[in-house]
Every structure is written in structure tokens, then in C-alpha cells.
Design a protein around this motif. Structure first.
Motif, PDB file in Angstrom:
ATOM      1  N   ARG A  91      57.455   5.239 -81.152  1.00 36.83           N
ATOM      2  CA  ARG A  91      58.765   5.819 -80.831  1.00 36.83           C
ATOM      3  C   ARG A  91      58.649   7.343 -80.816  1.00 36.83           C
ATOM      4  NH1 ARG A  91      63.558   3.165 -81.808  1.00 36.83           N
ATOM      5  NH2 ARG A  91      64.348   4.889 -83.054  1.00 36.83           N
ATOM      6  N   MET A  92      58.911   7.913 -79.661  1.00 38.31           N
ATOM      7  CA  MET A  92      58.697   9.349 -79.458  1.00 38.31           C
ATOM      8  C   MET A  92      60.018  10.040 -79.118  1.00 38.31           C
ATOM      9  SD  MET A  92      58.522  11.861 -76.951  1.00 38.31           S
ATOM     10  CE  MET A  92      58.237  10.999 -75.413  1.00 38.31           C
ATOM     11  N   GLU A 113      57.182   3.477 -76.970  1.00 42.88           N
ATOM     12  CA  GLU A 113      55.778   3.498 -76.555  1.00 42.88           C
ATOM     13  C   GLU A 113      55.373   4.808 -75.887  1.00 42.88           C
ATOM     14  OE1 GLU A 113      54.545   0.028 -74.411  1.00 42.88           O
ATOM     15  OE2 GLU A 113      55.437  -1.354 -75.854  1.00 42.88           O
ATOM     16  N   GLY A 114      55.641   5.907 -76.597  1.00 42.90           N
ATOM     17  CA  GLY A 114      55.218   7.210 -76.126  1.00 42.90           C
ATOM     18  C   GLY A 114      54.091   7.754 -76.986  1.00 42.90           C
ATOM     19  N   THR A 115      53.640   8.942 -76.669  1.00 41.56           N
ATOM     20  CA  THR A 115      52.643   9.638 -77.481  1.00 41.56           C
ATOM     21  C   THR A 115      53.126  11.052 -77.758  1.00 41.56           C
ATOM     22  OG1 THR A 115      51.405  10.556 -75.607  1.00 41.56           O
ATOM     23  CG2 THR A 115      50.777   8.349 -76.364  1.00 41.56           C
ATOM     24  N   MET A 153      48.346  23.281 -65.391  1.00 39.98           N
ATOM     25  CA  MET A 153      47.809  22.431 -64.323  1.00 39.98           C
ATOM     26  C   MET A 153      48.918  21.774 -63.502  1.00 39.98           C
ATOM     27  SD  MET A 153      44.911  20.583 -66.683  1.00 39.98           S
ATOM     28  CE  MET A 153      44.261  19.559 -65.386  1.00 39.98           C
ATOM     29  N   ARG A 154      50.159  21.866 -64.037  1.00 37.06           N
ATOM     30  CA  ARG A 154      51.318  21.206 -63.428  1.00 37.06           C
ATOM     31  C   ARG A 154      51.101  19.700 -63.302  1.00 37.06           C
ATOM     32  NH1 ARG A 154      54.767  25.416 -60.075  1.00 37.06           N
ATOM     33  NH2 ARG A 154      53.811  27.339 -60.757  1.00 37.06           N
ATOM     34  N   GLN A 155      50.478  19.142 -64.321  1.00 38.07           N
ATOM     35  CA  GLN A 155      50.196  17.711 -64.355  1.00 38.07           C
ATOM     36  C   GLN A 155      50.348  17.197 -65.777  1.00 38.07           C
ATOM     37  OE1 GLN A 155      46.436  16.531 -62.615  1.00 38.07           O
ATOM     38  NE2 GLN A 155      46.481  18.249 -61.179  1.00 38.07           N
ATOM     39  N   CYS A 156      50.623  15.901 -65.898  1.00 36.70           N
ATOM     40  CA  CYS A 156      50.631  15.241 -67.205  1.00 36.70           C
ATOM     41  C   CYS A 156      49.382  14.373 -67.274  1.00 36.70           C
ATOM     42  CB  CYS A 156      51.889  14.380 -67.353  1.00 36.70           C
ATOM     43  SG  CYS A 156      52.014  13.556 -68.959  1.00 36.70           S
ATOM     44  N   ARG A 157      48.369  14.832 -67.996  1.00 36.25           N
ATOM     45  CA  ARG A 157      47.068  14.171 -67.991  1.00 36.25           C
ATOM     46  C   ARG A 157      46.957  13.102 -69.078  1.00 36.25           C
ATOM     47  NH1 ARG A 157      43.296  17.043 -65.032  1.00 36.25           N
ATOM     48  NH2 ARG A 157      42.085  15.123 -65.256  1.00 36.25           N
ATOM     49  N   THR A 158      48.006  12.345 -69.267  1.00 34.26           N
ATOM     50  CA  THR A 158      48.001  11.314 -70.289  1.00 34.26           C
ATOM     51  C   THR A 158      47.206  10.087 -69.845  1.00 34.26           C
ATOM     52  OG1 THR A 158      49.392   9.919 -71.698  1.00 34.26           O
ATOM     53  CG2 THR A 158      50.154  10.298 -69.443  1.00 34.26           C
ATOM     54  N   THR A 159      46.616   9.396 -70.820  1.00 36.58           N
ATOM     55  CA  THR A 159      45.945   8.119 -70.561  1.00 36.58           C
ATOM     56  C   THR A 159      46.843   6.952 -70.971  1.00 36.58           C
ATOM     57  OG1 THR A 159      44.878   8.208 -72.741  1.00 36.58           O
ATOM     58  CG2 THR A 159      43.657   9.140 -70.872  1.00 36.58           C
ATOM     59  N   LEU A 160      48.084   7.261 -71.318  1.00 34.85           N
ATOM     60  CA  LEU A 160      49.033   6.232 -71.718  1.00 34.85           C
ATOM     61  C   LEU A 160      49.249   5.244 -70.575  1.00 34.85           C
ATOM     62  CD1 LEU A 160      51.080   5.328 -73.943  1.00 34.85           C
ATOM     63  CD2 LEU A 160      52.772   6.747 -72.769  1.00 34.85           C
ATOM     64  N   VAL A 161      49.246   3.949 -70.908  1.00 36.79           N
ATOM     65  CA  VAL A 161      49.434   2.894 -69.919  1.00 36.79           C
ATOM     66  C   VAL A 161      50.916   2.549 -69.810  1.00 36.79           C
ATOM     67  CG1 VAL A 161      48.902   0.507 -69.315  1.00 36.79           C
ATOM     68  CG2 VAL A 161      47.140   1.963 -70.356  1.00 36.79           C
ATOM     69  N   GLN A 162      51.405   2.453 -68.586  1.00 35.32           N
ATOM     70  CA  GLN A 162      52.812   2.125 -68.388  1.00 35.32           C
ATOM     71  C   GLN A 162      53.064   0.648 -68.651  1.00 35.32           C
ATOM     72  OE1 GLN A 162      54.461   3.413 -64.680  1.00 35.32           O
ATOM     73  NE2 GLN A 162      56.474   2.513 -65.077  1.00 35.32           N
ATOM     74  N   THR A 163      54.157   0.365 -69.361  1.00 39.18           N
ATOM     75  CA  THR A 163      54.590  -0.993 -69.650  1.00 39.18           C
ATOM     76  C   THR A 163      56.079  -1.094 -69.342  1.00 39.18           C
ATOM     77  OG1 THR A 163      55.211  -0.536 -71.943  1.00 39.18           O
ATOM     78  CG2 THR A 163      52.895  -1.117 -71.535  1.00 39.18           C
ATOM     79  N   ASP A 164      56.601  -2.290 -69.476  1.00 40.68           N
ATOM     80  CA  ASP A 164      58.042  -2.451 -69.282  1.00 40.68           C
ATOM     81  C   ASP A 164      58.817  -1.622 -70.304  1.00 40.68           C
ATOM     82  OD1 ASP A 164      57.647  -4.187 -67.191  1.00 40.68           O
ATOM     83  OD2 ASP A 164      57.897  -6.006 -68.389  1.00 40.68           O
ATOM     84  N   ALA A 165      58.300  -1.555 -71.541  1.00 38.31           N
ATOM     85  CA  ALA A 165      59.016  -0.861 -72.614  1.00 38.31           C
ATOM     86  C   ALA A 165      59.066   0.640 -72.400  1.00 38.31           C
ATOM     87  CB  ALA A 165      58.369  -1.184 -73.964  1.00 38.31           C
ATOM     88  N   ASN A 166      58.013   1.223 -71.837  1.00 40.12           N
ATOM     89  CA  ASN A 166      58.006   2.681 -71.700  1.00 40.12           C
ATOM     90  C   ASN A 166      58.266   3.155 -70.263  1.00 40.12           C
ATOM     91  OD1 ASN A 166      55.553   2.432 -70.318  1.00 40.12           O
ATOM     92  ND2 ASN A 166      54.312   3.052 -72.072  1.00 40.12           N
ATOM     93  N   THR A 167      58.786   2.267 -69.420  1.00 41.21           N
ATOM     94  CA  THR A 167      59.129   2.679 -68.058  1.00 41.21           C
ATOM     95  C   THR A 167      60.111   3.855 -68.029  1.00 41.21           C
ATOM     96  OG1 THR A 167      58.647   0.538 -67.066  1.00 41.21           O
ATOM     97  CG2 THR A 167      60.207   1.944 -65.898  1.00 41.21           C
ATOM     98  N   PRO A 168      61.156   3.898 -68.901  1.00 38.59           N
ATOM     99  CA  PRO A 168      62.036   5.077 -68.916  1.00 38.59           C
ATOM    100  C   PRO A 168      61.288   6.369 -69.228  1.00 38.59           C
ATOM    101  CG  PRO A 168      63.085   3.248 -70.052  1.00 38.59           C
ATOM    102  CD  PRO A 168      61.671   2.831 -69.798  1.00 38.59           C
ATOM    103  N   ARG A 175      59.658  12.789 -63.149  1.00 38.36           N
ATOM    104  CA  ARG A 175      60.625  13.850 -62.878  1.00 38.36           C
ATOM    105  C   ARG A 175      60.075  15.209 -63.315  1.00 38.36           C
ATOM    106  NH1 ARG A 175      65.947  11.951 -65.758  1.00 38.36           N
ATOM    107  NH2 ARG A 175      66.468  14.128 -65.326  1.00 38.36           N
ATOM    108  N   ALA A 176      59.396  15.243 -64.463  1.00 33.09           N
ATOM    109  CA  ALA A 176      58.854  16.499 -64.982  1.00 33.09           C
ATOM    110  C   ALA A 176      57.770  17.054 -64.066  1.00 33.09           C
ATOM    111  CB  ALA A 176      58.302  16.286 -66.392  1.00 33.09           C
ATOM    112  N   VAL A 177      56.864  16.186 -63.627  1.00 33.40           N
ATOM    113  CA  VAL A 177      55.785  16.630 -62.742  1.00 33.40           C
ATOM    114  C   VAL A 177      56.368  17.119 -61.413  1.00 33.40           C
ATOM    115  CG1 VAL A 177      53.759  15.872 -61.441  1.00 33.40           C
ATOM    116  CG2 VAL A 177      54.047  15.165 -63.828  1.00 33.40           C
ATOM    117  N   LYS A 178      57.379  16.420 -60.910  1.00 40.35           N
ATOM    118  CA  LYS A 178      58.028  16.853 -59.670  1.00 40.35           C
ATOM    119  C   LYS A 178      58.686  18.215 -59.856  1.00 40.35           C
ATOM    120  CE  LYS A 178      61.463  15.502 -56.210  1.00 40.35           C
ATOM    121  NZ  LYS A 178      62.451  14.466 -55.790  1.00 40.35           N
ATOM    122  N   TRP A 179      59.322  18.437 -61.012  1.00 41.23           N
ATOM    123  CA  TRP A 179      59.961  19.732 -61.269  1.00 41.23           C
ATOM    124  C   TRP A 179      58.917  20.844 -61.271  1.00 41.23           C
ATOM    125  CZ3 TRP A 179      59.924  23.981 -64.346  1.00 41.23           C
ATOM    126  CH2 TRP A 179      61.059  24.803 -64.315  1.00 41.23           C
TER     127      TRP A 179
END
Length: 207
Positions: A91-92, A113-115, A153-168, A175-179
Motif C-alpha cells: 500500500r503506497m 501494490e505500489g512501490t 529522463m522523463r520516464q518511470c523506470r519501474t520493474t513493477l508488474v501491472q495487475t488488476d489491483a494496481n491498475t489505478p 498520466r505522469a509520464v505524459k505530463w
């Protein structure tokens, strides 16, 4: 979070009493001869405003041109951001705090499911967008070297895997990378020196 403050603007764009620093700052930024001061209660602020600046000089309201002068090793007139995560992933949440007053300016989460690195990255982007929208040009402090590097770098270089729980959460990352890709900013992003200055003011205090 710091104690609630009320801000009296005697000389500014729209003199009056404001219940948050952002609105106060908008009245005084770039205004020659601005006079303002914070108070711990609305009653004290109302009395000072009605008495006028001259009657309140013994309370030492400061002109805006000296607002950033401080004996602190860091810039007090700034925004600090930080994130907290219970587990990895877990929980982040993240928030931004005005360093000079301790007032919380934004708070997002908890998200599932964040980091911590992702939270630190999102906190910086949120802070940059927040201040650009408000017309503020304060320095932004983060204690995360990784997140500051990702901003560059204007990038989020996370290795976090997307799941149903952390889709939001991944929606926020997108949105952040687009901004970052579509905006420029004047806000300097600075590294908070925890070893020298202690915990960053936006710290959640859970260590």
C-alpha cells in the motif's frame, strides 16, 4: 501535518485573509511592496487585518522580497515531497508539504501494490504540475535520487508488474509520464540531504 495557518495580506493583489499558503502566495508573488504574515488562528488574523499593517508592525510582517531569507541550510520557501509504502509491493501513498509552514498541499493514496520508488516519482510529478498550475516557482525537494533521475529522463523506470489491483496506480504513472513529455517547468528539483538536515518535511514518520 503542521498546525493550520491563516495568512493576512495587507498589501497585495487582493488584500484579505487567506486560509492556505497557495492563495496567499498568489496575492504577493511579484507584487512590489507586498506585506503579509501568518497567524495561528482566524481571530488573530482578523484583528491584525482590521488593525492594518502599521498597527501590526510590531508583529514583524515581512515583505515578499525577504520571504525566502533564512538561516536554514535548505530553502524554507519550498515544496517537499515524499512517499511511504507498506510492503514491496504494498500500500503506497505520497504527499507534498510546504516546508516553511508544514502545511500539506496534496496527498494521494493509499494505492494498492505500489512501490516506494514509484510513489517518489509520482510525488515529484504531482508537485511540478501542482506548482505550474498555481503559478508558483518554488524549489521542490525529494530525498529519492532514483526518482529525481527518472524525472530527468522523463520516464518511470519501474520493474513493477501491472495487475488488476494496481491498475489505478499504473493509470497515474501513464498520466505522469505524459505530463513530463508534454510540459516544461521552471521548478528546480533538488535532493534533500537527510544526513545533514534530518527527515524530509513530507516524511510520513513510519520508519
Amino acid at each position: 501535518m503542521g498546525k493550520k495557518k491563516f495568512y493576512v495580506v495587507w498589501n497585495g493583489v487582493n488584500p484579505g485573509i487567506y486560509d492556505n499558503w497557495i492563495d496567499c502566495r498568489l496575492q504577493i508573488a511579484g507584487y512590489g511592496g507586498a506585506r503579509f504574515k501568518s497567524f495561528d488562528s482566524f481571530e488573530a488574523a482578523r484583528e491584525a487585518f482590521e488593525a492594518g499593517y502599521t498597527a501590526s508592525e510590531d508583529r514583524a510582517p515581512r515583505p515578499v522580497v525577504t520571504a525566502e531569507l533564512s538561516l536554514s541550510p535548505y530553502i524554507r520557501e519550498s515544496l517537499a515531497v515524499d512517499a511511504a509504502c507498506s510492503g514491496n509491493p504494498g500500500r503506497m501513498e505520497y504527499r507534498g508539504v510546504h516546508v516553511a509552514t508544514g502545511e500539506e498541499w496534496f496527498h494521494v493514496g493509499p494505492l494498492q501494490e505500489g512501490t516506494n520508488n514509484v510513489g517518489e516519482f509520482l510525488a515529484i510529478v504531482h508537485g511540478l504540475a501542482f506548482m505550474k498550475r498555481a503559478g508558483l516557482y518554488l524549489p521542490l525537494y525529494s530525498d529519492s535520487q532514483n526518482a529525481i533521475k527518472w524525472i530527468g529522463m522523463r520516464q518511470c523506470r519501474t520493474t513493477l508488474v501491472q495487475t488488476d489491483a494496481n491498475t489505478p496506480l499504473f493509470d497515474l504513472i501513464t498520466r505522469a509520464v505524459k505530463w513530463l513529455a508534454t510540459n516544461e517547468w521552471q521548478t528546480p528539483v533538488l535532493k534533500w540531504d537527510t544526513a545533514a538536515w534530518g527527515e524530509i518535511p513530507a516524511d510520513f514518520g513510519r520508519k
